[in-house]
Enzyme design. Structure first.
Site, short mmCIF file in Angstrom:
data_model
loop_
_atom_site.label_atom_id
_atom_site.label_comp_id
_atom_site.label_asym_id
_atom_site.label_seq_id
_atom_site.Cartn_x
_atom_site.Cartn_y
_atom_site.Cartn_z
N SER A 170 -47.71 -48.69 -52.39
CA SER A 170 -48.53 -49.02 -51.23
C SER A 170 -49.42 -50.23 -51.54
O SER A 170 -49.11 -50.99 -52.46
CB SER A 170 -49.38 -47.81 -50.82
N ASN A 171 -50.48 -50.41 -50.80
CA ASN A 171 -51.38 -51.56 -50.98
C ASN A 171 -52.78 -51.14 -50.50
O ASN A 171 -52.93 -50.08 -49.89
CB ASN A 171 -50.83 -52.77 -50.21
N PRO A 172 -53.80 -51.99 -50.74
CA PRO A 172 -55.18 -51.54 -50.48
C PRO A 172 -55.66 -51.70 -49.03
O PRO A 172 -56.86 -51.59 -48.78
CB PRO A 172 -56.03 -52.44 -51.39
#
Ligand code: CTP
Length: 205
Positions: free
Chosen positions: A21-23
Site C-alpha cells: 500500500s502507500n501512505p
C-alpha cells in the site's frame, strides 16, 4: 449529473495479514466530496482504507483493492457524471493472494507482481479530473497523464514539498487543463483546493 470521487490508498494483499500500500490518508478526496456536497450535488465517495469521517450528504462506499475500487466506480458511474480520481491506487498487486498467513519458510524472498487496472484511464464519462502527485518533473509528468488518461484537468502537486504531501491538511497545487492552460495556486487548505476543483467541474459544459 452526479460526482463520483475516489479517495485514499488501496491495499493489495499478499495474505490475510500482509499487503502492499502507500501512505495516502484520503484527506484530499474527502475534501472534494465535501465540497461537491456543499453545492447540493449527489456525491458517491469510493474510499480505500482510511480513518476519516464521511462528509455530510455524501454516500460512501468502502473498498480495499484497486480491482474492487474499479468495480464500484464502474457500477456507480453514468455517462453523464463527473469522475474525480484522488485515490493513490496501487499500480501493482501480488500475482497471488494466499488464503492463509504465509510462513517465512514458505517464502523465498521474491514476490511476483501483476499490473492493476488504471481506473481513471479506463472509465468513460462526461468529465474526468485526475491528480498527479510527483517528486520530480511535476508539470511534464502531469501533462503526460492528462493527455494519456483523456482528462479535462489534472491537479499537479510536488509531494516532497513541506505542507503538500501525504497526510497534510494543506496543499500547493497547479491546475493543468486539457487546453494547455496552467493555473498555479498558493498553499491553501485541502478543502479550499477542493472547492476550486469543484468550481472548475461545475463550469464544464
Ligand atoms: N489512477 C487510477 N488508477 C490507477 C492509477 C492511477 O485511477 N491504477 C489515477 C489516480 O487516482 C490519479 C491519476 O490516476 O488521479 C494519476 O495517478 P498516478 O499514480 O500519479 O499515475 P500513474 O498512472 O500510476 O503513473 P506513473 O506510475 O507513471 O506515475
Amino acid at each position: 449529473m452526479k460526482y463520483v470521487v475516489t479517495a485514499g490508498p488501496t491495499r493489495e494483499h499478499i495474505d490475510p495479514v500482509r499487503f502492499l500500500s502507500n501512505p495516502s490518508t484520503g484527506k484530499m478526496g474527502f475534501a472534494v466530496a465535501r465540497a461537491a456536497a456543499e453545492l447540493g450535488r449527489d456525491v458517491v465517495l469510493v474510499a480505500g482504507p482510511v480513518a476519516l469521517r464521511t462528509p455530510k450528504g455524501v454516500r460512501r462506499i468502502d473498498v480495499t483493492s484497486a480491482r474492487e475500487m474499479l468495480a464500484v466506480v464502474e457500477r456507480e458511474l453514468d455517462g453523464d457524471d463527473v469522475f474525480i480520481a484522488t485515490a493513490a491506487v496501487a499500480d501493482w498487486r501480488p500475482a497471488e493472494c494466499a488464503a492463509k498467513k504465509l510462513k517465512k519458510r514458505e517464502m523465498d524472498g521474491t514476490l511476483k507482481l501483476v499490473r492493476n487496472p488504471d481506473i481513471l484511464k479506463s472509465v468513460r464519462c462526461r468529465h474526468k479530473i485526475g491528480f498527479a502527485a510527483e517528486t520530480n518533473d511535476v508539470m511534464v509528468e502531469a501533462a503526460r497523464k492528462c493527455r494519456e488518461k483523456g482528462l479535462d484537468m489534472i491537479v499537479a502537486n510536488d509531494v516532497t514539498e513541506r505542507g503538500a504531501g501525504f497526510g497534510a491538511d494543506t496543499n500547493r497545487v497547479a491546475f493543468l487543463r486539457k487546453d494547455g492552460s496552467v493555473e498555479r495556486l498558493p498553499m491553501m487548505s485541502k478543502l479550499a483546493v477542493a472547492r476550486r476543483i469543484v468550481r472548475f467541474a461545475e463550469g464544464l459544459a
